[in-house]
Design a protein around this motif. Structure first.
Motif, PDB file in Angstrom:
ATOM      1  N   ALA A 282      46.475  44.291  27.728  1.00 12.94           N
ATOM      2  CA  ALA A 282      45.076  44.241  27.280  1.00 12.94           C
ATOM      3  C   ALA A 282      44.170  45.081  28.166  1.00 12.94           C
ATOM      4  CB  ALA A 282      44.598  42.792  27.259  1.00 12.94           C
ATOM      5  N   GLY A 283      44.751  46.073  28.865  1.00 15.66           N
ATOM      6  CA  GLY A 283      43.946  46.986  29.662  1.00 15.66           C
ATOM      7  C   GLY A 283      43.683  46.475  31.065  1.00 15.66           C
ATOM      8  N   ALA A 284      42.981  47.312  31.838  1.00 19.79           N
ATOM      9  CA  ALA A 284      42.678  46.981  33.234  1.00 19.79           C
ATOM     10  C   ALA A 284      41.257  47.394  33.571  1.00 19.79           C
ATOM     11  CB  ALA A 284      43.662  47.689  34.174  1.00 19.79           C
ATOM     12  N   ASN A 285      40.546  46.547  34.300  1.00 19.71           N
ATOM     13  CA  ASN A 285      39.240  46.888  34.868  1.00 19.71           C
ATOM     14  C   ASN A 285      38.926  45.879  35.964  1.00 19.71           C
ATOM     15  OD1 ASN A 285      38.001  44.563  33.666  1.00 19.71           O
ATOM     16  ND2 ASN A 285      37.712  45.705  31.766  1.00 19.71           N
ATOM     17  N   ASN A 286      37.729  45.932  36.503  1.00 16.31           N
ATOM     18  CA  ASN A 286      37.372  45.043  37.615  1.00 16.31           C
ATOM     19  C   ASN A 286      36.332  44.006  37.221  1.00 16.31           C
ATOM     20  OD1 ASN A 286      35.219  46.739  37.278  1.00 16.31           O
ATOM     21  ND2 ASN A 286      35.030  47.320  39.438  1.00 16.31           N
ATOM     22  N   LEU A 287      36.196  43.714  35.926  1.00 17.76           N
ATOM     23  CA  LEU A 287      35.212  42.740  35.469  1.00 17.76           C
ATOM     24  C   LEU A 287      35.660  41.321  35.838  1.00 17.76           C
ATOM     25  CD1 LEU A 287      34.398  44.157  31.913  1.00 17.76           C
ATOM     26  CD2 LEU A 287      33.078  44.425  34.022  1.00 17.76           C
ATOM     27  N   PRO A 288      34.721  40.432  36.192  1.00 17.26           N
ATOM     28  CA  PRO A 288      35.092  39.058  36.569  1.00 17.26           C
ATOM     29  C   PRO A 288      35.477  38.191  35.376  1.00 17.26           C
ATOM     30  CG  PRO A 288      32.719  39.322  36.652  1.00 17.26           C
ATOM     31  CD  PRO A 288      33.282  40.689  36.395  1.00 17.26           C
ATOM     32  N   GLN A 289      35.121  38.621  34.160  1.00 22.98           N
ATOM     33  CA  GLN A 289      35.502  37.903  32.953  1.00 22.98           C
ATOM     34  C   GLN A 289      36.088  38.883  31.944  1.00 22.98           C
ATOM     35  OE1 GLN A 289      32.138  35.680  31.447  1.00 22.98           O
ATOM     36  NE2 GLN A 289      32.448  34.010  32.882  1.00 22.98           N
ATOM     37  N   ARG A 290      37.154  38.472  31.305  1.00 26.61           N
ATOM     38  CA  ARG A 290      37.818  39.317  30.307  1.00 26.61           C
ATOM     39  C   ARG A 290      38.056  38.514  29.046  1.00 26.61           C
ATOM     40  NH1 ARG A 290      40.928  43.463  32.166  1.00 26.61           N
ATOM     41  NH2 ARG A 290      41.212  43.931  29.944  1.00 26.61           N
ATOM     42  N   THR A 291      37.809  39.137  27.896  1.00 25.60           N
ATOM     43  CA  THR A 291      37.994  38.487  26.606  1.00 25.60           C
ATOM     44  C   THR A 291      39.127  39.157  25.849  1.00 25.60           C
ATOM     45  OG1 THR A 291      35.658  37.870  26.452  1.00 25.60           O
ATOM     46  CG2 THR A 291      36.918  37.886  24.404  1.00 25.60           C
ATOM     47  N   VAL A 292      40.079  38.349  25.407  1.00 22.65           N
ATOM     48  CA  VAL A 292      41.159  38.836  24.547  1.00 22.65           C
ATOM     49  C   VAL A 292      40.815  38.397  23.129  1.00 22.65           C
ATOM     50  CG1 VAL A 292      43.621  38.792  24.057  1.00 22.65           C
ATOM     51  CG2 VAL A 292      42.813  38.656  26.425  1.00 22.65           C
ATOM     52  N   ALA A 293      40.619  39.360  22.239  1.00 21.94           N
ATOM     53  CA  ALA A 293      40.120  39.078  20.893  1.00 21.94           C
ATOM     54  C   ALA A 293      41.203  39.338  19.841  1.00 21.94           C
ATOM     55  CB  ALA A 293      38.878  39.914  20.610  1.00 21.94           C
ATOM     56  N   ARG A 294      40.818  39.150  18.582  1.00 23.16           N
ATOM     57  CA  ARG A 294      41.689  39.347  17.414  1.00 23.16           C
ATOM     58  C   ARG A 294      42.908  38.426  17.462  1.00 23.16           C
ATOM     59  NH1 ARG A 294      41.568  45.981  16.677  1.00 23.16           N
ATOM     60  NH2 ARG A 294      39.293  46.168  16.554  1.00 23.16           N
ATOM     61  N   LEU A 295      42.669  37.197  17.896  1.00 25.17           N
ATOM     62  CA  LEU A 295      43.730  36.204  17.936  1.00 25.17           C
ATOM     63  C   LEU A 295      43.699  35.355  16.663  1.00 25.17           C
ATOM     64  CD1 LEU A 295      43.287  35.040  21.648  1.00 25.17           C
ATOM     65  CD2 LEU A 295      44.776  36.840  20.750  1.00 25.17           C
ATOM     66  N   GLN A 296      44.753  34.601  16.443  1.00 27.39           N
ATOM     67  CA  GLN A 296      44.856  33.759  15.257  1.00 27.39           C
ATOM     68  C   GLN A 296      44.381  32.334  15.580  1.00 27.39           C
ATOM     69  OE1 GLN A 296      45.725  34.900  12.149  1.00 27.39           O
ATOM     70  NE2 GLN A 296      45.639  36.864  13.224  1.00 27.39           N
ATOM     71  N   PRO A 297      43.711  31.658  14.624  1.00 26.38           N
ATOM     72  CA  PRO A 297      43.263  30.283  14.872  1.00 26.38           C
ATOM     73  C   PRO A 297      44.440  29.317  15.033  1.00 26.38           C
ATOM     74  CG  PRO A 297      42.146  31.258  12.963  1.00 26.38           C
ATOM     75  CD  PRO A 297      43.273  32.168  13.313  1.00 26.38           C
ATOM     76  N   CYS A 298      44.189  28.233  15.744  1.00 23.85           N
ATOM     77  CA  CYS A 298      45.171  27.152  15.932  1.00 23.85           C
ATOM     78  C   CYS A 298      46.514  27.682  16.439  1.00 23.85           C
ATOM     79  CB  CYS A 298      45.367  26.379  14.631  1.00 23.85           C
ATOM     80  SG  CYS A 298      43.905  25.516  14.074  1.00 23.85           S
ATOM     81  N   THR A 299      46.471  28.550  17.418  1.00 25.06           N
ATOM     82  CA  THR A 299      47.684  29.188  17.918  1.00 25.06           C
ATOM     83  C   THR A 299      47.711  29.119  19.441  1.00 25.06           C
ATOM     84  OG1 THR A 299      47.648  30.721  16.043  1.00 25.06           O
ATOM     85  CG2 THR A 299      49.059  31.304  17.899  1.00 25.06           C
ATOM     86  N   ASP A 300      48.886  28.864  19.992  1.00 22.80           N
ATOM     87  CA  ASP A 300      49.060  28.817  21.444  1.00 22.80           C
ATOM     88  C   ASP A 300      49.306  30.224  21.992  1.00 22.80           C
ATOM     89  OD1 ASP A 300      48.906  25.944  21.844  1.00 22.80           O
ATOM     90  OD2 ASP A 300      50.838  25.833  20.801  1.00 22.80           O
ATOM     91  N   TYR A 301      48.593  30.565  23.065  1.00 23.96           N
ATOM     92  CA  TYR A 301      48.740  31.870  23.701  1.00 23.96           C
ATOM     93  C   TYR A 301      48.965  31.704  25.196  1.00 23.96           C
ATOM     94  CZ  TYR A 301      47.141  34.076  19.404  1.00 23.96           C
ATOM     95  OH  TYR A 301      47.037  34.511  18.090  1.00 23.96           O
ATOM     96  N   ARG A 302      49.628  32.718  25.773  1.00 26.76           N
ATOM     97  CA  ARG A 302      49.873  32.752  27.209  1.00 26.76           C
ATOM     98  C   ARG A 302      49.268  34.021  27.792  1.00 26.76           C
ATOM     99  NH1 ARG A 302      55.504  33.424  28.031  1.00 26.76           N
ATOM    100  NH2 ARG A 302      55.641  34.235  25.904  1.00 26.76           N
ATOM    101  N   PHE A 303      48.776  33.927  29.013  1.00 27.17           N
ATOM    102  CA  PHE A 303      48.150  35.071  29.678  1.00 27.17           C
ATOM    103  C   PHE A 303      48.667  35.172  31.116  1.00 27.17           C
ATOM    104  CE2 PHE A 303      45.321  33.261  26.558  1.00 27.17           C
ATOM    105  CZ  PHE A 303      44.890  34.356  25.837  1.00 27.17           C
ATOM    106  N   ARG A 304      48.712  36.397  31.607  1.00 25.87           N
ATOM    107  CA  ARG A 304      49.038  36.621  33.009  1.00 25.87           C
ATOM    108  C   ARG A 304      48.265  37.849  33.489  1.00 25.87           C
ATOM    109  NH1 ARG A 304      55.366  38.804  33.007  1.00 25.87           N
ATOM    110  NH2 ARG A 304      54.993  40.809  31.959  1.00 25.87           N
ATOM    111  N   VAL A 305      47.963  37.865  34.784  1.00 29.85           N
ATOM    112  CA  VAL A 305      47.119  38.920  35.358  1.00 29.85           C
ATOM    113  C   VAL A 305      47.732  39.364  36.680  1.00 29.85           C
ATOM    114  CG1 VAL A 305      44.777  39.534  36.094  1.00 29.85           C
ATOM    115  CG2 VAL A 305      45.111  37.790  34.321  1.00 29.85           C
ATOM    116  N   ARG A 306      47.557  40.639  36.999  1.00 30.19           N
ATOM    117  CA  ARG A 306      47.952  41.133  38.317  1.00 30.19           C
ATOM    118  C   ARG A 306      46.912  42.123  38.810  1.00 30.19           C
ATOM    119  NH1 ARG A 306      53.248  45.004  37.096  1.00 30.19           N
ATOM    120  NH2 ARG A 306      52.182  46.578  35.802  1.00 30.19           N
ATOM    121  N   ALA A 307      46.842  42.251  40.127  1.00 27.19           N
ATOM    122  CA  ALA A 307      45.887  43.164  40.749  1.00 27.19           C
ATOM    123  C   ALA A 307      46.565  44.504  41.047  1.00 27.19           C
ATOM    124  CB  ALA A 307      45.336  42.550  42.029  1.00 27.19           C
TER     125      ALA A 307
END
Length: 283
Positions: free
Chosen positions: A87-112
């Motif tokens: 989902a890209g890279a930047n230095n913002l303190p908040q990030r939004t992942v969009a275009r997701l499906q309703p009532c669905t479980d998602y997983r996220f991970r981040v690295r510096a």
């Protein structure tokens, strides 16, 4: 003379811009040299809606050099994806992942990432998107529900042979219970039970219930009249009938469906009684 002055002004502006660019480049090079290897950031879910999830990302390094050059890469995964999706890279303190499906479980991970290298991935952060509202409501365990600004309607399909005398209904301002007696069993079949999302009026003071036939099925319809109404629409909508159940995305509900304005209220324009009615603490 005017043309010469204009030329000199543009030359000064260009020189200043060039100087600032060199200064920024020099600062980046210095920070790149003095920064330490990156550490995985701290990540938590900030906001969940039907089609997007927002994450809070906090760097673990307190170094001013790292803050100038460090970015964070995000990846997400869901039931319909094959592995992790960048989902890209930047230095913002908040990030939004969009275009997701309703009532669905998602997983996220981040690295510096910085000029000294790449950190390990953070532990997976999990979140489930909310329901798309249908007629202001959604579904719960064994029932469907709808809502307006003034009431909530719960529909529960009953066994075909159910009679009115078999129903056991209890409604208090913050609690609901509906059950049906089973002649073969000692214990009644509980249809819905729990604390309500908001306060309602009891059957004696405004709420009601009835048995109806819908497409050959017997349905118990309970209409709950909301007891607390505010001047700010976002506080009038319930996210679920009972807290802890699957929630709808109330941001998608529009007062245009009620023929009303979408103008939001400035809390500073409300008196203490209105703020208390909206459940705002400290008033």
């Amino acid at each position: 003379m005017v043309s010469l002055n204009h030329f000199l002004l543009e030359l000064c502006i260009a020189a200043w811009a060039y100087f600032k660019a060199l200064q920024a480049k020099a600062a980046f090079l210095v920070c790149s040299f003095l920064c330490s290897p990156p550490k995985p950031p701290l990540v938590n879910v900030h906001d969940v809606r039907a089609n997007r999830i927002r994450l809070n990302i906090k760097p673990q390094s307190s170094s001013v050099f790292n803050k100038r050059v460090e970015q964070h890469e995000i990846e997400w995964a869901g039931p319909a994806t094959e592995g992790w999706v960048p989902a890209g890279a930047n230095n913002l303190p908040q990030r939004t992942v969009a275009r997701l499906q309703p009532c669905t479980d998602y997983r996220f991970r981040v690295r510096a990432v910085n000029p000294k290298g790449v950190s390990s991935w953070t532990p997976e952060v999990q979140a489930r998107t909310k329901m798309d509202p249908v007629k202001g409501g959604g579904t719960g365990p064994g029932f469907t529900w709808e809502q307006t600004l003034t009431d909530v309607t719960v529909s529960i399909e009953l066994p075909a042979a159910t009679q009115k005398r078999d129903l056991q209904l209890e409604l208090r301002p913050t609690y609901i219970r509906a059950a049906v007696a089973q002649h073969e069993a000692q214990q009644p079949l509980v249809l819905i039970e729990g604390s309500l999302f908001g306060r309602v009026r009891t059957f004696e003071s405004g709420s009601s219930w009835e048995l109806v036939r819908e497409k050959g099925k017997l349905v118990l319809v309970i209409t709950l009249e909301k007891a607390c109404k505010s001047v700010a629409p976002k506080f009038d909508y319930w996210r679920s009938v009972i807290p802890g159940q699957e929630e709808i995305d109330t941001h998608k509900l529009s007062r245009e469906a009620e023929g009303l304005s979408l103008n939001m209220i400035n809390p500073g324009d409300l008196d203490a009684m209105q703020m208390r009615n909206m459940g705002v603490q400290g008033f």
